[in-house]
Design an enzyme around this catalytic site. Structure first.
Site, mmCIF file in Angstrom:
data_model
loop_
_atom_site.group_PDB
_atom_site.id
_atom_site.type_symbol
_atom_site.label_atom_id
_atom_site.label_comp_id
_atom_site.label_asym_id
_atom_site.label_seq_id
_atom_site.Cartn_x
_atom_site.Cartn_y
_atom_site.Cartn_z
ATOM 1 N N CYS A 154 -3.942 -7.813 -8.219
ATOM 2 C CA CYS A 154 -4.439 -8.947 -7.432
ATOM 3 C C CYS A 154 -5.535 -8.495 -6.476
ATOM 4 C CB CYS A 154 -3.296 -9.612 -6.689
ATOM 5 S SG CYS A 154 -2.234 -8.480 -5.759
ATOM 6 N N TYR A 155 -5.266 -7.472 -5.686
ATOM 7 C CA TYR A 155 -6.294 -6.976 -4.768
ATOM 8 C C TYR A 155 -7.551 -6.543 -5.529
ATOM 9 C CZ TYR A 155 -3.003 -6.700 -0.757
ATOM 10 O OH TYR A 155 -2.124 -6.964 0.263
#
Lengths: 351, 351, 351, 351
Positions: A154-155
């Site tokens: 996600c990051y």
């Protein structure tokens, strides 16, 4: 048109939950198998009341078995921990099933780096060459030709998309990149644990995992490829008292400190002008996570500070949709010959 | 012992509300006057139900009048907007009343800098030399000798305390400081406005005010004084869906990239070993805003990353107590000859 | 198939925002006009960043003009305050445009009751007979034959659907009904106001409007019609620190105190067995607002307490979708000859 | 004056955490022992960073041993589960130590009722006669004369105080009382569990435990004693996405339906006019949990609805302070001969 059959292993986490939501509205793909050892035997609609009466709710949760998966599925999504996914992927590929792996097992091209950061032996190194890092803006063509997707973290999704135009156009110094990233709490997973209880997260704010969060090498790998040289950067995640969303504030120095916001904005806008999901905000506007909630959008805002010669890039995504299940679905679409945006095109953000 | 009489102008904001809370428990000071044009005529306990039956709740809100203030008060807290405070302060000082100003009117030693960043003419420049920047850890002795306190901003309080030891001991490069600050929403004030409505803040995250937030010159002024040379830094505030608290993540580069966490931690611990309110967390621990909620503590965590040669300093305070009303009270204590911590010493954080 | 053109008057509120979201994904209807005096001249995608690049984002906000509306729209949604909507509706109907009114102006069949509770003169009483109270489960057939929909209030939608089966089957005493309703803060609207600021709502809980909330007569009207006799009940709203959702806990007494949960559950389940959107939860399960977030579902849970002879009905909806914009869209679909669920069928809740 | 030594068994829960906060500011009592099997060996300030540098932070967590407790403590607070507390209490009383038990083990005068609702055998029935139900407004004199306090549950504290005046003055019908109670999530405890994770509580609302929450018999016991006859009522708890606070909305019918709000308000105000902690709000005002946050106050608002003949009583407390640790401290003060409010008098709510 016959529907593509999709399996999901690891139904109890937030990424699995989100995928069940997305598949319920997919016109050409359907959930045909849902696996969880702990919840086996329950109907999915019983386990997830939000899903009741929607497509997929009648699937009975089962224990994962690769042969059964091969019988029931064209593609399987693995939403299981790093270290567990690699062998499941091997078995599925052997059985002729396409795989989208949510874990980090196939994200790092160098297995030594994987083993250093994850402290897990990589037992399926032979599969690494065929694994495609599934960020569609970078690798859509490769995704369409493989059977194994390493679905991005996600990051990293937010950071790589945020930096892409700056790296491609060599706007910034490569030795002075600091990422201050903030994530909603769903990013911490759906395991029973005291630190993610409501009362431990609500009305408070904290950093975590500094300075060695596992998404660091994944970001550096892709940033280095874009830059054409090794890049070492500082990645610093924080936990926000909200459910969904990531905002990455990316601090860089302009290679040309005299460059204006207008010039930078033009380059970013031009780079992404044909993108379906990356939105460059107007000059002066800053992104907010709510404006991408539940969607595939990546909203990017730009700040140039002539006092310091810095370009600050702010990148917002939904960590569960763009940062996990939605991106996985786009990849599955590509692998299965569907339009990339199938089942994702009407996802107006729930602002 | 006769109680010190304290007045509060600007009762309707969050800083004023917090001061009313603190004064209700102060053993040697009491609220004797509360002013607000909009709410004049109400009992304070009627306006603030939480205060009902506690000391101060029977004060009737009045319209500010310096003569009446002089009759009723030994010290007056000004919780009014920048630009409004300066003339009130002048009138009060003329009338022999001590002043703690919550606004920025007397924080910047250089009135030209004030006028550039605040777009307000400074009409009381003659008072600047006697104004003391009220960060007790730096200026307690000066505070005890003045009648005019410029109470520090919330963000600057967290950043200056966070950087203090690193600057004093020349641990870091001065040309590469980036502050990524996150504040609870009470920092945005208590005015009716759409952007701070619950539904515009809850379950979302955003930056604001980049790259020219007004706290920048205040931070740079004090950091430059500590460094002994002009420092220009990047200050970037963000809004957190929580009520109270500031976490500042301060990115710096070590002057000596080989310095270890242990060495840095020793220096910080030694620097602050006699401090009542600054707590250096153990190595490996990171601060959280809830652990300082409602208190005067400033919790500092340290991260050294040998990969990047960076020292990251994380500093957490309560923006309303340490960042406004509590600090104001400490300053008033000093000006009035009371122990600095009077009325503040039993504030265990409401975690 | 030619798309139906829809106008929206009152774009700045949360119901208007939600309608813009839903129309962006509607296969057969599109936003062709968006009106707001305050925001006229902006592109809708500029005003609502979440909408950017989606259908509807290029509409330029305009000042409402009924002639222009008639030129551009087949149907117009009025998301304006009570008292303002009635004359707009008249003008639009005169111009041959269908109307869905979000306000209360046409909800109460008796204009005297309207005037008593709303303190507004009803200037369009002649339109009342043709107005259809747009709760599809009760009045879908009428909706398909009218040009004027009185879109139900959010609380009444949850309460009427919750009580429907109990009233139809005469399970409960009519003189002892207490509704304790809890709503997310979006129900309070998107006006700048201190009581709905983040810091006034977060981490707190309160009731409001007791004992005369304006939704009371609307609930009593429909409950009385279902019961076949006048019903007076107690309605008590509360404000929850969350964005969306209503949970109504409805306390009733069983006409036959010996009736079991199983019997009650059978009756409710049978009553709603063909419903697309009303879901009767399994015995022992209780609804949660997150499980209907962003959707048209109304989830109903049942509790029978033999100790007290009470039946407690818990009813959960999304106040903005089912309680306002989604229901409005279902009504517009019906009026325009589309399937009721068009544009709403793939709304899996964003849990 | 020599300080009273207090022990705390069960440090890891929210009630224990709150007691540690309160003791840190107590002028005449200090924490001398803190027990937890899981955390034994840590300094308390290490386990609870908010406590660091405050009184109590240097206590080393130990495993409970009654002899050691007798050596170190005058009074011991038991914040352990029901069923575990009873034997600990016996051992401590035998050793001459006063006990405040947070659990339900000694709250119900009838052990059969305890066993029916808690499904636990009561092994210390002989202690029941000396146990005092520690609601100071009802039993302060008894508390001063015993060595064993059954500290009331959080919900019961709010409900019993809310109903007290109405029962004492026979204002309401006893067979039609419905309590709709809403609690912050700290009431669910500090155990690792999925249903109380941030993402399972935030932005949602639900009821739980209907219709047989264990606090029901405790409420009925005290309400029956106040009414002078057995009362059976309906108690219905809900979970609010907030940390602290309980609001109980108590629906009753007036014995005299013609009674006015003014008359009811006069009776309540007169009943509580000398109370330190119960505040009857002005007519028309409704309580909010934030206005009692972190304090001992119980705020009561009154609604009379002439349409329905109902009196609705709204009662707000802080569930951790008034509903657990603060009330426990008041009881300990009474048992130890200190003023009831010692250490609690300067707790202005952190609004």
């Amino acid at each position: 048109m016959k529907k593509i059959n999709a399996g999901l292993v690891g139904i109890t986490g937030y990424a699995g939950m989100e995928l069940a939501r997305l598949l319920a509205g997919h016109p050409h793909m359907r959930l045909s198998m849902a696996c969880s050892r702990a919840e086996a035997g329950k109907r999915l609609g019983q386990f997830y009341p939000f899903l009741e009466s929607l497509p997929g709710s009648d699937v009975v949760i089962s224990v994962f078995d690769p042969k059964e998966a091969a019988r029931l599925c064209d593609v399987v999504f693995l939403a299981v921990p790093a270290g567990t996914a690699m062998d499941m992927a091997y078995d599925l590929l052997q059985a002729g099933v396409k795989v989208v792996d949510f874990s980090a097992d196939f994200r790092l091209r160098d297995s030594a780096t994987y083993e250093e950061w994850y402290k897990i032996d990589h037992k399926q190194q032979a599969l690494l060459p065929q694994a495609v890092y599934g960020l569609p803006e970078l690798y859509a063509q490769d995704a369409a030709r493989t059977s194994l997707i390493a679905n991005p973290g996600c990051y990293p999704s937010s950071v790589i998309l945020g930096l892409y135009a700056a790296l491609k156009h060599r706007l910034i110094l490569l030795d002075d990149i600091v990422v201050d990233a903030k994530s909603g709490t769903s990013g911490a997973g759906r395991k029973a644990s005291v630190p993610t209880l409501f009362c431990e997260v609500s009305d408070t704010f904290r950093a975590y995992g500094l300075p060695r969060h596992r998404h660091t090498p994944e970001i550096e790998q892709e940033v280095s490829l874009l830059a054409g040289q090794p890049v070492c950067l500082s990645f610093n995640p924080h936990l926000v008292p909200m459910n969904r969303g990531i905002l990455s504030t990316i601090y860089t120095r302009l290679a040309n400190p005299a460059m204006t916001l207008e010039e930078v904005h033009d380059i970013f806008s031009h780079t992404w002008k044909d993108s379906q999901w990356v939105r460059i905000l107007p000059q002066g506007a800053l992104p907010e996570t709510r404006f991408v909630r539940g969607s595939m959008f990546c909203d990017i805002g730009l700040v140039v500070d002539p006092r310091t010669g810095r370009l600050t890039i702010l990148s917002a995504i939904d960590n569960l949709c763009r940062g996990a299940a939605g991106q996985a679905l786009a990849n599955a679409n590509l692998m299965c010959g569907l339009p990339m945006q199938s089942g994702l095109e009407h996802l107006a953000p729930l602002a």
